[in-house]
Each structure stands twice: as structure tokens, then as C-alpha cells.
Design a protein around this motif. Structure first.
Motif, PDB file in Angstrom:
ATOM      1  N   LYS A 270       0.816  -1.110   0.163  1.00 47.78           N
ATOM      2  CA  LYS A 270       0.055   0.025   0.039  1.00 47.78           C
ATOM      3  C   LYS A 270       0.956   1.270  -0.120  1.00 47.78           C
ATOM      4  O   LYS A 270       0.988   1.925   0.927  1.00 47.78           O
TER       5      LYS A 270
ATOM      6  N   SER B 250       0.510   3.759  -1.531  1.00 49.87           N
ATOM      7  CA  SER B 250      -0.250   4.920  -1.628  1.00 49.87           C
ATOM      8  C   SER B 250      -0.987   5.482  -0.394  1.00 49.87           C
ATOM      9  O   SER B 250      -1.047   6.696  -0.358  1.00 49.87           O
ATOM     10  N   ASP B 251      -0.891   4.559   0.564  1.00 49.33           N
ATOM     11  CA  ASP B 251      -0.832   5.206   2.172  1.00 49.33           C
ATOM     12  C   ASP B 251       0.133   6.136   2.335  1.00 49.33           C
ATOM     13  O   ASP B 251       0.035   6.975   3.201  1.00 49.33           O
TER      14      ASP B 251
ATOM     15  N   ALA C 132       1.334   8.610   0.288  1.00 53.25           N
ATOM     16  CA  ALA C 132       1.780   9.211  -1.074  1.00 53.25           C
ATOM     17  C   ALA C 132       2.237  10.628  -0.631  1.00 53.25           C
ATOM     18  O   ALA C 132       3.057  11.378  -0.915  1.00 53.25           O
TER      19      ALA C 132
ATOM     20  N   ILE D 209       4.112  10.936  -8.302  1.00 55.88           N
ATOM     21  CA  ILE D 209       3.181  10.687  -7.034  1.00 55.88           C
ATOM     22  C   ILE D 209       1.790  11.590  -7.427  1.00 55.88           C
ATOM     23  O   ILE D 209       0.780  11.278  -7.366  1.00 55.88           O
TER      24      ILE D 209
ATOM     25  N   LYS E 211       0.213  14.573  -7.029  1.00 56.60           N
ATOM     26  CA  LYS E 211      -0.913  15.156  -6.046  1.00 56.60           C
ATOM     27  C   LYS E 211      -1.843  16.187  -7.030  1.00 56.60           C
ATOM     28  O   LYS E 211      -1.244  17.152  -7.578  1.00 56.60           O
TER      29      LYS E 211
ATOM     30  N   TYR F 166      -8.931   6.455 -11.483  1.00 59.22           N
ATOM     31  CA  TYR F 166      -8.617   7.904 -10.770  1.00 59.22           C
ATOM     32  C   TYR F 166      -9.974   8.794 -10.597  1.00 59.22           C
ATOM     33  O   TYR F 166     -10.972   8.735 -11.286  1.00 59.22           O
TER      34      TYR F 166
ATOM     35  N   ASN G 181      -6.333  14.229  -4.669  1.00 55.59           N
ATOM     36  CA  ASN G 181      -6.003  12.774  -5.128  1.00 55.59           C
ATOM     37  C   ASN G 181      -4.372  12.635  -5.589  1.00 55.59           C
ATOM     38  O   ASN G 181      -3.851  13.678  -5.723  1.00 55.59           O
ATOM     39  N   TYR G 182      -4.260  11.510  -5.677  1.00 56.44           N
ATOM     40  CA  TYR G 182      -2.656  11.145  -5.987  1.00 56.44           C
ATOM     41  C   TYR G 182      -2.895  10.067  -7.175  1.00 56.44           C
ATOM     42  O   TYR G 182      -3.634   9.435  -7.345  1.00 56.44           O
TER      43      TYR G 182
ATOM     44  N   LEU H 259      -0.331   8.190  -7.899  1.00 57.43           N
ATOM     45  CA  LEU H 259       0.399   6.990  -7.345  1.00 57.43           C
ATOM     46  C   LEU H 259      -0.855   5.831  -6.876  1.00 57.43           C
ATOM     47  O   LEU H 259      -1.566   6.067  -6.265  1.00 57.43           O
ATOM     48  N   ARG H 260      -0.489   4.803  -7.626  1.00 56.53           N
ATOM     49  CA  ARG H 260      -1.359   3.578  -7.370  1.00 56.53           C
ATOM     50  C   ARG H 260      -0.657   2.654  -6.420  1.00 56.53           C
ATOM     51  O   ARG H 260       0.714   2.650  -5.972  1.00 56.53           O
ATOM     52  N   ASP H 261      -1.300   1.758  -5.782  1.00 58.02           N
ATOM     53  CA  ASP H 261      -0.694   0.741  -4.858  1.00 58.02           C
ATOM     54  C   ASP H 261       0.180  -0.072  -5.799  1.00 58.02           C
ATOM     55  O   ASP H 261      -0.015  -0.238  -6.907  1.00 58.02           O
TER      56      ASP H 261
END
Ligand code: ANZ
Ligand code: ZN
Length: 872
Positions: free
Chosen positions: A195, A197-198, A200, A225, A227, A336, A427-428, A430-432
Motif C-alpha cells: 500500500k 499509496s498510504d 503518498a 506521485i 498530487k 482515478y 487525489n494522487y 500514485l497507485r498501490d
């Protein structure tokens, strides 16, 4: 000894053995000196090192040797990024076991690296393919899982039909597998994810602390990333028979452009799309077509923008009587935001392309500075820059930022479907990180699937989950999955029949924490936190810019996850980062159009003209462009051959000397030969100095004369400058300083031979300093010279030479003398010479006397220590 040539082939192995036996580079944790950790990105054991490795490791070695000499406890380890596809391909093509192939390559490459004379602590060597390493990676996986940093989810994946494996988005290039080049397909699989994205926001914020990283790398990470702060905005659906949704939610970062909206677009994977497609075969076909295009972001960005009109509409949120058409569009991602957008063609290029194609209105609402609101129109290019809002009622006149805030406030106060119409959201991009790979040659994911208990981590006492040796590679797919027994196990919880996870980890996992393992390579746990915290972060990390995003981001995530699970106490793994340029070479082609290797080409030089002939056939060869060394263009030179014929020091020296380290360096025969000649020149200087010393053994040494004083200054300045250049990783400049010092020493060795009494000691001191400055770059030559000069111990152990600050001060200045604004002469005076004294000197200069011709000058202006102006 004088007159003998220096023979690197004899001396290099000799010194390597001496360093080995003296354990010169073995580092201890309990050393009280200040620590310094220098690391070059570890190599993939492909079989042979290439010139890029030579460059990379030469740089790292200079840094390591320099800091050792500065009295630091230097950790400089080496290992092997040993899992991955090429080993499996070799297994398929050559029927050799991936493990055997890899270990053989490691052994060959280790010998090659050793022949370079690198100051590496080989007792810490690790290979990621050995259970001694990957068992700890499995333990980390379990710890991360327990800490909630791992999930298992169904997800659409990029499937490489040739390699038969899942690829990360980053591994899909132009819609094709990065390794196989096959067109990537979409599949739905249950996968393991870290994870990332946690983290990010934290990964983004951390970039600000990495002041010793290249700015371009930080920018790439920031963009990755991705943002964005925006608004979730509800659009009310105009009642219709087709859809039972009463609202559509979009994500927008530009609510300021809402008056310019002209359509809504849904992702092909949006639930509403699926609902509509159920009764609309043409839409269903459109969706299928979009799926064939791939999920990789790049593929989506490059594909032609296409849409399908659903024949439903939404109410315009700020124009009471207007509606907007709802499309399904291939460029809207489900993953997204909310999987739906509003399009504002005037201010977004994608939306503009789409609008032109489907003939939708283009309404400008941002007015460029200085543009006339009455005549401003948008043609083929969307206006995406700053300006003030117009055509927008209550937003008119505001800046973009102020209008965003005003629009957000406006929509927050309204409701649609009982929800606030607008809600601010970050939103980011960056994916998991999906880490499951359906391959054999990787670290097994330590999980057991039980029908009763679910997915159960392998108990730590049962680690490692070792790869089985008896596997076959005669069919595509995962050999672990078709192994007859390996996956059949008992559930650790209920004892019933269960099945091992047969996916292995992405090899990027292996390289995400090796820098931490080097701090305790034999520990029974992944790290010994106290030891890891003492060594980390890596002070200087050096490698290729191709790893600027993924490897570095994953390592930064891993460090945070290891901190969360108590394995390290730091956030950022690499304090300093340096990305070196590539090694290039001319390319050559035969008359038939085939690439020809440099080793098979003879170059004839006639003045400026260069002609190339084939070594064997004598055919004329065309000299082509200078390109990155690559097997496909054959423009490679083999480090082994270079080391064999010129020696490692020459190769190292050339790699450091020719261009700034962050730029590409062109490998040329002439360059290597120059480096080799320099090596002999140093050796001659040393033997001559020894000779002069011998001959003047009985003469009385007198005080330095001016020449000797000047030489000492040059030597001390060189030490000062080389130190600064190495610390700033400007190796080519350090090299240039060493050349300069050498020239000065060679010049004065001739003079010293005539007048040894007052000059010899400055020469000897200068030569000793030169050898020490050379030692990080040409370590073997330096040891040989050090020994010949009768110095005690190894130069590798000698402390870096001290600089006498008094000798760094420039106490003389050159002042140009201008007559009527034209430079005519110059004088050399002591710094701070009073103007009256300068005037006197100038007026006594021959040129000035001649030009004044007996007349007094009209005026003399002296700018102290700078310049003299004479007006006549
Ligand atoms: C209206 C608008 C007007 C937008 C305008 C842009 C310019 P970043 O900055 O990357 O976050 N968008 C939102 N969700 C999307 C999805 N799932 N697939 C594709 N595009 C999506 O980009 C945010 C912008 O990208 C959003 O702002 C949205 O278009 C689009 F003049 O909304 B915008
Ligand atoms: Zn069970």
C-alpha cells in the motif's frame, strides 16, 4: 629502476592481493570514527560487466577511498540483484537452471569487479536470490501484512502474453511489455499489493528534505506521485428511460472553468456505462474496443480520443436552462478520481480535441493577460495558462486560484441527491504497488491459502519458503504452479490440506531494502535496528537515472514501511543521490549495412580526416553517430579487454577524466591511450624524483628558494581543490587539477636536478601529495609509487594530506595596465600594495615610458589590487 616502464598487469593483481590480505576494506560496526556509507546501485548478474559499470563503480570507489583517507569508517559494499526474467529465459533457451546460470554469472562478474581494484568490503556481499537474503524479505512481507501495509485485491492487470506474467504500469512501454515487447492485454487477477499509496503525502513531503538529490529526479518523483487538489462535483441527470442514476459525480481540479463546461464523459469501466451498455450493443462494442487499447496510462494518453454519446444529459450546474451531453470516452480512467469528468474544451487540450471531433461548443472562460474579451477565441490549442475568469457571472474577474475557491464554496453550499454538490478532495496519481509475479525466479510470497481459514501467512519459524530446485521450463507459465508437490501443504492454522501461494515477488522488492541488509548481512533478522540506524541513511548513492522513479520510490516506501514495523528508525534511505551519465561510442557499419564492433575496426587518421577499415577484410567501414554503448549496435568495448591491455587504473582514470560525471562520456581509443601515457608519466616523475634524492643524499638541504615556495603553493592548492572536487563529485575537475600539479612537478623536477639543495624537499613533498591525490582514482599505481618512495604502510591507509592554509592565500595579484582604455601591460604586485607605489611602478614600465615620450600623464587611476588606468 629509472627507465623501467610501469607494468599494470603485474602490479594490479599484486596490490589487490595485498589489500585483501590486509583486510583493508573490511569495515567494523564498532569503529568509533564517523561513519560514511557509499553505495553504487548493485548490478544485475547478466554475465559480464559493461563500461557503464566501470564508470559507476569507479566513481563510487573514488568517494569511498577519499572518505576513508579523511578518517571516516567507510561502508562500501557490493551485491547482486539476482532474481529476474533473464535467468528464466536462459533456462528456457539453454536448459540451464536459473540458479546455476545466475551463480555462474555472479562468480564471473565478481572476478571482473575485483580486477578493477575496488575498495569493497567483500565480506558483506549479498545475492538476492539466496534464501539467506530472501527469507528476511519474506519476514518483512509478513510484518508489513500484519501492519496493514499489504492487501490482496482483484484488479485489472497488464498481462504480458509472451512472458506470461503481470506487468506493473511502469513496465508497459507504448502498450508493450518492457522486456518482451509483446502487446499487453488486460486481465483481472487477484494480486498482492503493497500500500504505497498510504504514504503518498509523506513520500511527496519527504522530497523537500532531499536537498542532495538532483532536482530533476525530485521533479520526476513529484510528478509520479501526482498530487492534485480538486473537487468532487455532482451533476444532476435529466430524467430519462435509459439510466436509473439520478446524479453523476466527477472529479475536477478546475472548478473555476465550470462555465466553460460542454460535456460529461464517463470511463468505459464506469458502473453507469455498464448499465447503459446492457441495452445498447453499439456502446458495448465501443467499451470492448477501449479495453483492447490497454490500461497503461501511457497507452491511454497516446491513443486517439474517442467517445460514444449515450443520449442522456445532465443539468448544467450553473446555467439553469442548459444541459450537457453525457459521453463515454476512452481517455477517462476508472481508477482515478470518480471515473467521470466534465470537459472544458477551451482550457484542456484533450477536451478540445474531443470537442472538435464531436462538434461540441468551445467556450473560453479564462482570459489571457492583455487579451481582448470581445475577440479572444480558442483555435486548435487550448489555453491552459494563467489569466482572469470571464464569461462566468459570479466568478468574473477572479484569478484562477480565487475562482477555484469561490466555485468550491458555491457548490459546497448546494445539494444534489441529498449530498453536497461539491466536496474538496485530494487525489494522487500514485497507485498501490502490485508485487505478484507468476514466475519462478523470484522470492516466494510467504502465504498459504486454506479453504477454511483463508489466506494465512507462513509462520516465521517456517521461513524461508525456499524455491524448489526440480522445476521445468519447457512450457510457458509459472513452473511453481505446475510443480507436482511444492504447493501442497498443510494449513498452519487448522492443519487441513492447503495450497501455497505460487506467485513470487516483483524483483523491485529485492532492491528496495538491500542497502539496509548490507548493514548486517548475516543477521538472523532482516536488520539489527541499532546497527542499521547507525549506518543509514546511505550518504552517497550513485547510479543510473533510469532508476530515478521506480527503484528510488519503492526504496523510500520500503524504508517507511520498515520503520513502521520496527526494522529501521529512518524515513529516507538515501541522503545524497548522484545519477551518472552513460558511456557512448562511435558506431561502425560494414558496406553490407551490418554493425561492426570497435574491436574489428582500424581507424586511420590523416590530419582531420579519419578513415575506418575492417580489421580482417580490409573493407571500408562507415563511421556513424556516437551512441550509448549497446549490444544491438555492437558499439561496445569489453572492460576485460581494456583491463587486460591497459590495466584497471587506466580504465578508471579515463572514465573519470573526460566529462562531467552527470553527462555522457565518449569512449575513444585515443582517450584511453592518453590515460595510459599519463600513468607512465607519473611513474617517470616518481622514479626521477627518487633518482635525484639518491644523488643528492650528501648535499645539505637549504631553505626553500622562490621556485620551491611556488611549488609548495601549487601542491597545497591542488590538495585543497581536489578535495573539494571529490566532495562535490566533480571528478573530471579533480582530474584536471591533478594534471596541473603533475605538470608543475615535472617542470620543477628538471630544475631540482640542477639545484637540489633548496628545491628537493618541496619536490619530494609535492610528489608525495600527488600520489595521495591519485590514490582514489589510480589506486594500484599509487601504491606502487608510495612503496617506491619508501613511504611506510599502504597509501590506501594513509591519511589525506593536510593543507597549510597559509599556502592557499594568494599574496600576489596581477594588475592590468590600460592606456586610454586599451590594455598595454600588466604588473605583478603584492596584494594590498598602496596606490602611490603602484603608480611609481607603472610609470617606470618600459611600455609606458615609451608611450609617454617624456610627457607627464594627464591622470592615473589605481583601483587597488584590480587595475590601473593611465590617461594621456
Ligand atoms: C474539468 C477541467 C477543466 C479539467 C479544465 C482540466 C482542465 P490531475 O491534475 O492529473 O489530477 N480527470 C479527472 N478524473 C479523470 C479520470 N478518471 N480520467 C481522466 N481524466 C480525469 O487532473 C485532473 C483533471 O483531469 C480533472 O480536472 C479532470 O478534468 C480530469 F480546463 O475537470 B478537469
Ligand atoms: Zn486452515
Amino acid at each position: 629502476m629509472s627507465g623501467e616502464r610501469y607494468n599494470p598487469r603485474e602490479m594490479e593483481p599484486r596490490w589487490q592481493k595485498v589489500w585483501d590480505e590486509a583486510k583493508s576494506f573490511v569495515v567494523r560496526d564498532d569503529d568509533a570514527r564517523e561513519k560514511y556509507y557509499v553505495l553504487e546501485m548493485f548490478p544485475y548478474p547478466s554475465g559480464r560487466i559493461h563500461m557503464g559499470h566501470v564508470r559507476n563503480y569507479s566513481m563510487g570507489d573514488v568517494v569511498a577511498r577519499y572518505h576513508r583517507a579523511r578518517g571516516k569508517n567507510v561502508l562500501h559494499p557490493m551485491g547482486w540483484d539476482a532474481f529476474g526474467m533473464p535467468a528464466e529465459n536462459a533456462a528456457m533457451e539453454r536448459k540451464v537452471h536459473p540458479g546455476a546460470w545466475t551463480r555462474q554469472n555472479i562468480s564471473a562478474m565478481r572476478d571482473q569487479l575485483r580486477s578493477m581494484g575496488l575498495s569493497i568490503d567483500w565480506t558483506r556481499e549479498i545475492a538476492t536470490c539466496e534464501p539467506q537474503y530472501y527469507q528476511h524479505q519474506q519476514a518483512l512481507f509478513i510484518d508489513f501484512l500484519e501492519a496493514g501495509l499489504v492487501t490482496r485485491k482483484k484488479s485489472k492487470v497488464n498481462w504480458d502474453p509472451v512472458d506470461m506474467t503481470v506487468l506493473a504500469n511502469e513496465q508497459v512501454i507504448d502498450g508493450r511489455g518492457w522486456r518482451s515487447g509483446a502487446l499487453v492485454e488486460q486481465r483481472e487477477l487477484t494480486q498482492w499489493f503493497f500500500k504505497i499509496s498510504d504514504f503518498a503525502e509523506d513520500l511527496l513531503a519527504g522530497l523537500d528534505t532531499l536537498t542532495e538529490w538532483p532536482e530533476k529526479v525530485r521533479v520526476m518523483q513529484r510528478n509520479w506521485i501526482g498530487k492534485s487538489e480538486g473537487l468532487r462535483l455532482q451533476f444532476e441527470v435529466v430524467p430519462n428511460e435509459k439510466a436509473d442514476a439520478s446524479s453523476i459525480e466527477v472529479f475536477t481540479t478546475r472548478p473555476d472553468t465550470i462555465f466553460g463546461a460542454s460535456f460529461i464523459a464517463l470511463s468505459p469501466d464506469h458502473p453507469l456505462t455498464a448499465q447503459l451498455a446492457a441495452n445498447d450493443p453499439a456502446l458495448a462494442e465501443f467499451v470492448a474496443e477501449c479495453r483492447r487499447q490497454g490500461t497503461a496510462t501511457e497507452a491511454i494518453e497516446k491513443a486517439e480520443k474517442k467517445g460514444y454519446f449515450t443520449r442522456i444529459h445532465v443539468k448544467h450546474p450553473v446555467k439553469p436552462d442548459a444541459t450537457l451531453p453525457v459521453y463515454v470516452a476512452n481517455f477517462v480512467l476508472m481508477e482515478y478520481g470518480s471515473g467521470a469528468i466534465f470537459g472544458c474544451p477551451a482550457h484542456d487540450q484533450r477536451d478540445l480535441d474531443f470537442a472538435r471531433k464531436y462538434d461540441l461548443p468551445v467556450i473560453p472562460v479564462v482570459l489571457p493577460p492583455d487579451a481582448d474579451p470581445a475577440s479572444f477565441v480558442v483555435g486548435h490549442e487550448a489555453y491552459v495558462d494563467a489569466g482572469n475568469i470571464f464569461n462566468s457571472e459570479f466568478l468574473d474577474g477572479l484569478s484562477i486560484d480565487d475562482a477555484k475557491k469561490a466555485a468550491a464554496a458555491h457548490f459546497a453550499a448546494l445539494t444534489v441527491d441529498g449530498k453536497p454538490q461539491g466536496k474538496v478532495e485530494v487525489n494522487y496519481r500514485l497507485r498501490d504497488w502490485g508485487i505478484s509475479r507468476q514466475r519462478y525466479w523470484g522470492a516466494p510470497i510467504p502465504i498459504i491459502h486454506c479453504e477454511v481459514c483463508g489466506t494465512i501467512p507462513v509462520p516465521k519459524k517456517d521461513l524461508p519458503v525456499v524455491l524448489p530446485e526440480d522445476v521445468t521450463f519447457d512450457q510457458p507459465g509459472n513452473p511453481l504452479d505446475r510443480h507436482p508437490t511444492w504447493k501442497h501443504v498443510h494449513c498452519p492454522q487448522c492443519g487441513g490440506a492447503a495450497r501455497r501461494e505460487t506467485d513470487t515477488m516483483d524483483t523491485f522488492v529485492d532492491s528496495s531494502w538491500y542497502f539496509a541488509r548490507f548493514t548486517a548481512p548475516d543477521a538472523a533478522t532482516p536488520t539489527i535496528p541499532g546497527v542499521a540506524n547507525a549506518w543509514l541513511p546511505v550518504d552517497q548513492y550513485i547510479g543510473g537515472v533510469e532508476h530515478a522513479i521506480l527503484h528510488l520510490l519503492y526504496s523510500r516506501f520500503f524504508t517507511r514501511a520498515m520503520k513502521a514495523t520496527g526494522h529501521v528508525g529512518i524515513d529516507e534511505p538515501f541522503k545524497g543521490l548522484f545519477t551518472q551519465g552513460m558511456v557512448t561510442h562511435e558506431t561502425y557499419k560494414s558496406p553490407a549495412g551490418d554493425w561492426v564492433a570497435p574491436a574489428e575496426v582500424i581507424i586511420e587518421t590523416l590530419g582531420e580526416d579519419r578513415k575506418a577499415l575492417h580489421l580482417h577484410s580490409g573493407e571500408p567501414i562507415t563511421i556513424g553517430s556516437i551512441e550509448k554503448m549497446s549490444k544491438s549496435k555492437k558499439n561496445v568495448v569489453d572492460p576485460d579487454e581494456i583491463v587486460g591491455s591497459y590495466g584497471a587504473d587506466t580504465a578508471r582514470w579515463f572514465m573519470l577524466s573526460d566529462s562531467p560525471p552527470e553527462r555522457d562520456v565518449q569512449w575513444t581509443e585515443a582517450g584511453v591511450e592518453g590515460a595510459s601515457r599519463f600513468q607512465q608519466r607519473i611513474w617517470r616523475l616518481v622514479t626521477e624524483t627518487i633518482e635525484i634524492t639518491k644523488q643528492s643524499a650528501h648535499s645539505v638541504r637549504e631553505l626553500d628558494d622562490d621556485e620551491a615556495k611556488a611549488l609548495r603553493k601549487i601542491a597545497h592548492r591542488a590538495v585543497h581543490n581536489v578535495s573539494q572536487d571529490i566532495e562535490g563529485l566533480r571528478f573530471n575537475r579533480a582530474v584536471a587539477q591533478i594534471y596541473e600539479l603533475t605538470n608543475a612537478l615535472v617542470r620543477s623536477s628538471g630544475i631540482a636536478a640542477v639545484a637540489p639543495s633548496s628545491r628537493l624537499s618541496a619536490l619530494e613533498d609535492g610528489v608525495a601529495r600527488l600520489i595521495q591525490l591519485l590514490a582514489p582514482m589510480m589506486p594500484h599505481l599509487a601504491e606502487t609509487c608510495w612503496e617506491a618512495l619508501g613511504k611506510s604502510g599502504l597509501v590506501a591507509d594513509a591519511p589525506w594530506p593536510e593543507v597549510d592554509p597559509a599556502l592557499l592565500v594568494d599574496d600576489q595579484v596581477i594588475m592590468p595596465v590600460q592606456i586610454n582604455g586599451k590594455r598595454r601591460a600588466e604588473i605583478v604586485v603584492a596584494k594590498g600594495t598602496p596606490s602611490a607605489e603602484v603608480e611609481r611602478l607603472v610609470l617606470s614600465l618600459d611600455e609606458i615610458v615609451r608611450m609617454l615620450d617624456g610627457n607627464a600623464p594627464k591622470k592615473i587611476v589605481v583601483v587597488p589590487d584590480r587595475i590601473v588606468n593611465v590617461v594621456v
